[in-house]
Design a protein around this motif. Structure first.
Motif, PDB file in Angstrom:
ATOM      1  N   SER A  10       1.331  -1.142   0.213  1.00  0.00           N
ATOM      2  CA  SER A  10      -0.367   0.296   0.329  1.00  0.00           C
ATOM      3  C   SER A  10       0.903   1.615   0.037  1.00  0.00           C
ATOM      4  CB  SER A  10      -1.322   0.344   0.795  1.00  0.00           C
ATOM      5  OG  SER A  10      -0.279   0.205   2.717  1.00  0.00           O
ATOM      6  N   ASN A  11       2.067   1.532   0.546  1.00  0.00           N
ATOM      7  CA  ASN A  11       2.702   2.645   0.441  1.00  0.00           C
ATOM      8  C   ASN A  11       3.440   3.131  -1.049  1.00  0.00           C
ATOM      9  OD1 ASN A  11       3.751   2.854   3.798  1.00  0.00           O
ATOM     10  ND2 ASN A  11       4.649   0.251   3.404  1.00  0.00           N
ATOM     11  N   PHE A  12       3.148   1.813  -2.227  1.00  0.00           N
ATOM     12  CA  PHE A  12       2.859   2.509  -3.233  1.00  0.00           C
ATOM     13  C   PHE A  12       1.991   2.708  -3.841  1.00  0.00           C
ATOM     14  CE2 PHE A  12       6.140  -0.230  -1.946  1.00  0.00           C
ATOM     15  CZ  PHE A  12       7.806  -0.342  -2.252  1.00  0.00           C
ATOM     16  N   SER A  13       1.319   2.505  -3.751  1.00  0.00           N
ATOM     17  CA  SER A  13      -0.025   2.593  -4.398  1.00  0.00           C
ATOM     18  C   SER A  13      -0.243   4.356  -4.459  1.00  0.00           C
ATOM     19  CB  SER A  13      -1.600   2.801  -3.415  1.00  0.00           C
ATOM     20  OG  SER A  13      -1.163   3.091  -2.290  1.00  0.00           O
ATOM     21  N   GLY A  14      -0.364   4.407  -5.999  1.00  0.00           N
ATOM     22  CA  GLY A  14      -0.951   5.822  -5.993  1.00  0.00           C
ATOM     23  C   GLY A  14       0.120   6.908  -6.983  1.00  0.00           C
ATOM     24  N   GLU A 131       9.226  15.020 -10.450  1.00  0.00           N
ATOM     25  CA  GLU A 131       8.207  15.948 -10.018  1.00  0.00           C
ATOM     26  C   GLU A 131       7.363  15.830 -10.870  1.00  0.00           C
ATOM     27  OE1 GLU A 131       7.452  20.343  -7.868  1.00  0.00           O
ATOM     28  OE2 GLU A 131       8.469  20.581 -10.415  1.00  0.00           O
ATOM     29  N   VAL A 132       7.566  16.198 -12.500  1.00  0.00           N
ATOM     30  CA  VAL A 132       6.627  16.499 -13.761  1.00  0.00           C
ATOM     31  C   VAL A 132       5.792  15.202 -13.569  1.00  0.00           C
ATOM     32  CG1 VAL A 132       6.393  16.238 -15.970  1.00  0.00           C
ATOM     33  CG2 VAL A 132       8.387  17.666 -15.259  1.00  0.00           C
ATOM     34  N   TYR A 133       5.807  14.307 -13.507  1.00  0.00           N
ATOM     35  CA  TYR A 133       5.316  13.167 -13.393  1.00  0.00           C
ATOM     36  C   TYR A 133       4.608  12.212 -12.213  1.00  0.00           C
ATOM     37  CZ  TYR A 133       7.521  12.154 -18.115  1.00  0.00           C
ATOM     38  OH  TYR A 133       7.659  13.087 -19.121  1.00  0.00           O
ATOM     39  N   SER A 134       4.981  12.957 -11.306  1.00  0.00           N
ATOM     40  CA  SER A 134       3.838  12.649  -9.696  1.00  0.00           C
ATOM     41  C   SER A 134       2.927  13.036  -9.979  1.00  0.00           C
ATOM     42  CB  SER A 134       5.671  13.165  -8.779  1.00  0.00           C
ATOM     43  OG  SER A 134       6.379  12.108  -8.381  1.00  0.00           O
ATOM     44  N   LYS A 135       1.693  12.291  -9.269  1.00  0.00           N
ATOM     45  CA  LYS A 135       0.723  13.318  -8.855  1.00  0.00           C
ATOM     46  C   LYS A 135       0.280  14.456  -7.639  1.00  0.00           C
ATOM     47  CE  LYS A 135      -1.863   9.111 -11.196  1.00  0.00           C
ATOM     48  NZ  LYS A 135      -2.392   7.412 -10.565  1.00  0.00           N
ATOM     49  N   PRO A 136      -0.450  15.317  -7.638  1.00  0.00           N
ATOM     50  CA  PRO A 136      -0.256  15.900  -6.721  1.00  0.00           C
ATOM     51  C   PRO A 136      -0.691  14.630  -4.838  1.00  0.00           C
ATOM     52  CG  PRO A 136      -1.862  16.216  -8.358  1.00  0.00           C
ATOM     53  CD  PRO A 136      -1.175  14.704  -8.192  1.00  0.00           C
ATOM     54  N   GLY A 137       0.875  15.919  -4.224  1.00  0.00           N
ATOM     55  CA  GLY A 137       1.044  14.834  -3.313  1.00  0.00           C
ATOM     56  C   GLY A 137       1.813  14.172  -2.471  1.00  0.00           C
ATOM     57  N   ASN A 138       2.206  13.474  -4.238  1.00  0.00           N
ATOM     58  CA  ASN A 138       2.732  12.364  -4.305  1.00  0.00           C
ATOM     59  C   ASN A 138       4.746  12.388  -4.466  1.00  0.00           C
ATOM     60  OD1 ASN A 138       0.498  10.890  -3.463  1.00  0.00           O
ATOM     61  ND2 ASN A 138       0.320   9.982  -5.870  1.00  0.00           N
ATOM     62  N   VAL A 139       5.158  13.584  -4.063  1.00  0.00           N
ATOM     63  CA  VAL A 139       6.583  13.884  -4.678  1.00  0.00           C
ATOM     64  C   VAL A 139       7.303  13.011  -4.158  1.00  0.00           C
ATOM     65  CG1 VAL A 139       8.187  15.953  -5.194  1.00  0.00           C
ATOM     66  CG2 VAL A 139       5.820  15.703  -5.889  1.00  0.00           C
ATOM     67  N   THR A 140       7.269  13.334  -2.751  1.00  0.00           N
ATOM     68  CA  THR A 140       8.723  13.157  -1.481  1.00  0.00           C
ATOM     69  C   THR A 140       8.681  11.282  -2.041  1.00  0.00           C
ATOM     70  OG1 THR A 140       7.871  14.525   0.498  1.00  0.00           O
ATOM     71  CG2 THR A 140       8.658  12.393   0.644  1.00  0.00           C
ATOM     72  N   ARG A 141       6.802  10.489  -1.870  1.00  0.00           N
ATOM     73  CA  ARG A 141       7.003   9.332  -2.184  1.00  0.00           C
ATOM     74  C   ARG A 141       7.471   8.452  -3.387  1.00  0.00           C
ATOM     75  NH1 ARG A 141       2.121   5.917  -2.176  1.00  0.00           N
ATOM     76  NH2 ARG A 141       1.609   7.423  -2.360  1.00  0.00           N
ATOM     77  N   SER A 142       7.543   9.326  -4.088  1.00  0.00           N
ATOM     78  CA  SER A 142       8.001   8.992  -6.006  1.00  0.00           C
ATOM     79  C   SER A 142       9.107   8.839  -6.024  1.00  0.00           C
ATOM     80  CB  SER A 142       7.286  10.173  -6.747  1.00  0.00           C
ATOM     81  OG  SER A 142       5.692   9.886  -7.127  1.00  0.00           O
ATOM     82  N   ILE A 143      10.114  10.388  -4.877  1.00  0.00           N
ATOM     83  CA  ILE A 143      11.724  10.633  -5.357  1.00  0.00           C
ATOM     84  C   ILE A 143      11.703   8.692  -4.170  1.00  0.00           C
ATOM     85  CG2 ILE A 143      13.173  11.301  -3.827  1.00  0.00           C
ATOM     86  CD1 ILE A 143      11.842  14.182  -3.962  1.00  0.00           C
ATOM     87  N   ALA A 144      10.973   8.973  -2.775  1.00  0.00           N
ATOM     88  CA  ALA A 144      11.369   7.348  -2.436  1.00  0.00           C
ATOM     89  C   ALA A 144      11.676   6.373  -3.319  1.00  0.00           C
ATOM     90  CB  ALA A 144      10.678   7.235  -1.012  1.00  0.00           C
ATOM     91  N   LEU A 145      10.838   5.649  -4.117  1.00  0.00           N
ATOM     92  CA  LEU A 145      11.028   4.905  -4.798  1.00  0.00           C
ATOM     93  C   LEU A 145      11.638   4.753  -5.669  1.00  0.00           C
ATOM     94  CD1 LEU A 145       8.808   2.661  -5.770  1.00  0.00           C
ATOM     95  CD2 LEU A 145       8.116   4.299  -7.972  1.00  0.00           C
ATOM     96  N   ILE A 146      11.868   6.770  -6.460  1.00  0.00           N
ATOM     97  CA  ILE A 146      13.188   6.095  -7.297  1.00  0.00           C
ATOM     98  C   ILE A 146      14.684   6.015  -6.432  1.00  0.00           C
ATOM     99  CG2 ILE A 146      15.513   7.969  -7.941  1.00  0.00           C
ATOM    100  CD1 ILE A 146      11.866   7.385 -10.040  1.00  0.00           C
ATOM    101  N   ARG A 147      14.572   6.349  -5.061  1.00  0.00           N
ATOM    102  CA  ARG A 147      15.791   6.450  -4.568  1.00  0.00           C
ATOM    103  C   ARG A 147      15.830   4.710  -4.240  1.00  0.00           C
ATOM    104  NH1 ARG A 147      18.994   7.756  -1.125  1.00  0.00           N
ATOM    105  NH2 ARG A 147      17.907   6.585   1.065  1.00  0.00           N
TER     106      ARG A 147
END
Length: 414
Positions: A10-14, A131-147
């Protein structure tokens, strides 16, 4: 177990499909980056360079990274992140293959400089793409997924690299690293394009990448809060980079670890991040910790990772130190990245993230050289005391940034 598994998933959802594809490219790229953690051992054992010479070669590594991230950020604003990422991966792969044919000290300095100049243009571009491809509010989790992709690749890479060195030779690493970067660029071209595209197995609909014509706000060097964050990142990461040069030598010379065992220890770092970083970031976002305080606690844990090494000669302390460093990395890095992105105004994302990435490059210039010379002159124990004391001062500086941001209406939640 099923509940734990479902909670983890669920941490990866959205997260958007594009972020997953960028993570795949990043994983392929980093899985081959097995040369870097063994570079200091290679230069000492295979090439016969002294510790001060290795320090200067690693400084050339940092200088190339500095120039590369600067131009990578500028090029991202000028031509877009897609072209920057693609060319950086492909040309960097060719550079890694060519590095094995260098033998002289000055040749290595120049070769490392130009290699990292090309390869590290990737860094500000991938943050902007995130950031461009992240949904609103998901930037930190998107960065975490890249990391997570970076660390999954980085955990597998050194493990395989250590086994290759132990059973084959060092030069095989350069071929694998270079080929993996080229493969990553091919995946990017084939699966992600800056326009709508469909394939047999996956449908990817991306907006046409537009380079903003209007730049809002001020340049990063005129943003006082951002420049203070920039200084904090330089100071904290110049200690962190010791894990890529001085620490492998410490494992080998003081604790007598072989290359394959060093690979397993580095694998622990990546494996823990892969398993725990996303749930940790998700939990920290739920408790609404500020990004600045998360950065502070990351610095605290990295400081502890150095000082514990002087408590005992017991081999298990290396695992404890690695776990503390990993915890600091998981807590601090995603939130400091997100903090830098949020400070960046529209039209200047590339410039801000380029400068942010340059903090790591400057740390490579200063950190490896200072660490190698400290060890050469005073030994490992003294070096770890210096790193701990320095990080205490950096932590105080981070608390000051937190107080300044709290007083600003615009940045009070950061």
């Amino acid at each position: 177990m099923r509940k734990i598994y479902l909670n983890y998933i669920s941490n990866f959802s959205g997260l958007s499909q594009e972020i997953w594809l960028l993570s795949l490219v990043t994983f392929v790229n980093r899985a081959g980056a097995m040369v870097i953690p063994f570079l200091s051992l290679y230069l000492v054992n295979a090439k016969g360079f002294t510790l001060p010479q290795v320090g200067w070669i690693m400084s050339a590594f940092g200088l190339g990274s500095l120039v590369g991230t600067y131009f990578g950020g500028r090029l991202t604003d000028a031509i877009g992140f897609y072209k920057v990422i693609t060319y950086s991966l492909f040309l960097g792969g060719l550079g890694f293959i060519g590095l094995q044919f260098l033998d002289t000290f000055y040749g290595f300095c120049l070769g490392i400089f130009f290699l990292t100049l090309v390869a590290d243009a990737y860094r500000p571009a991938i943050f902007v793409a995130c950031e461009v491809y992240s949904k609103p509010g998901n930037v930190t989790r998107s960065i975490a997924l890249i990391r997570l992709a970076i660390n999954l690749g980085f955990s597998i890479g050194p493990l395989i690299g250590g086994l290759i060195i132990a059973h084959i030779n060092y030069t095989s690493l350069f071929w694998i690293d270079g080929i993996s970067c080229v493969i990553a660029s091919i995946i990017l071209i084939g699966k992600i394009k800056p326009k709508s595209r469909k394939s047999k197995n996956i449908q990817v609909t991306l907006p046409e990448e537009k380079v903003p014509k209007v730049k809002e706000g001020v340049p990063p060097y005129r943003n006082g809060y951002f420049m203070l964050l920039f200084i904090i990142m330089i100071a904290s990461t110049l200690t962190f980079v010791q894990y890529f040069s001085v620490m492998p030598l410490y494992y080998e010379t003081v604790h007598l670890l072989s290359e394959d065992r060093i690979g397993w220890l580095l694998f622990l770092n990546g494996a823990v991040i892969v398993i725990f970083e996303m749930p940790l970031v998700n939990w920290m976002e739920r408790i609404k910790i500020s990004k600045t305080m998360a950065t502070f606690w990351g610095i605290v844990f990295i400081a502890l990772s150095f000082i514990v090494l002087n408590f005992t000669t017991w081999g298990g302390i290396l695992i404890i130190g690695m776990l503390l460093m990993t915890l600091g990395e998981m807590v601090g890095s995603p939130f400091s990245n997100a903090l830098a992105l949020e400070m960046a105004p529209k039209g200047r994302k590339g410039s801000y993230m380029g400068l942010y990435s340059m903090s790591f490059s400057m740390s490579h210039i200063i950190g490896h050289n200072s660490g190698m010379n400290l060890v050469d002159s005073y030994g490992f124990d003294f070096t770890w005391y210096v790193m701990f004391g320095f990080l205490v001062l950096v932590g105080v500086l981070t608390l000051w940034l937190y107080r300044l941001l709290k007083k600003s209406p615009k940045f009070a939640t950061y």
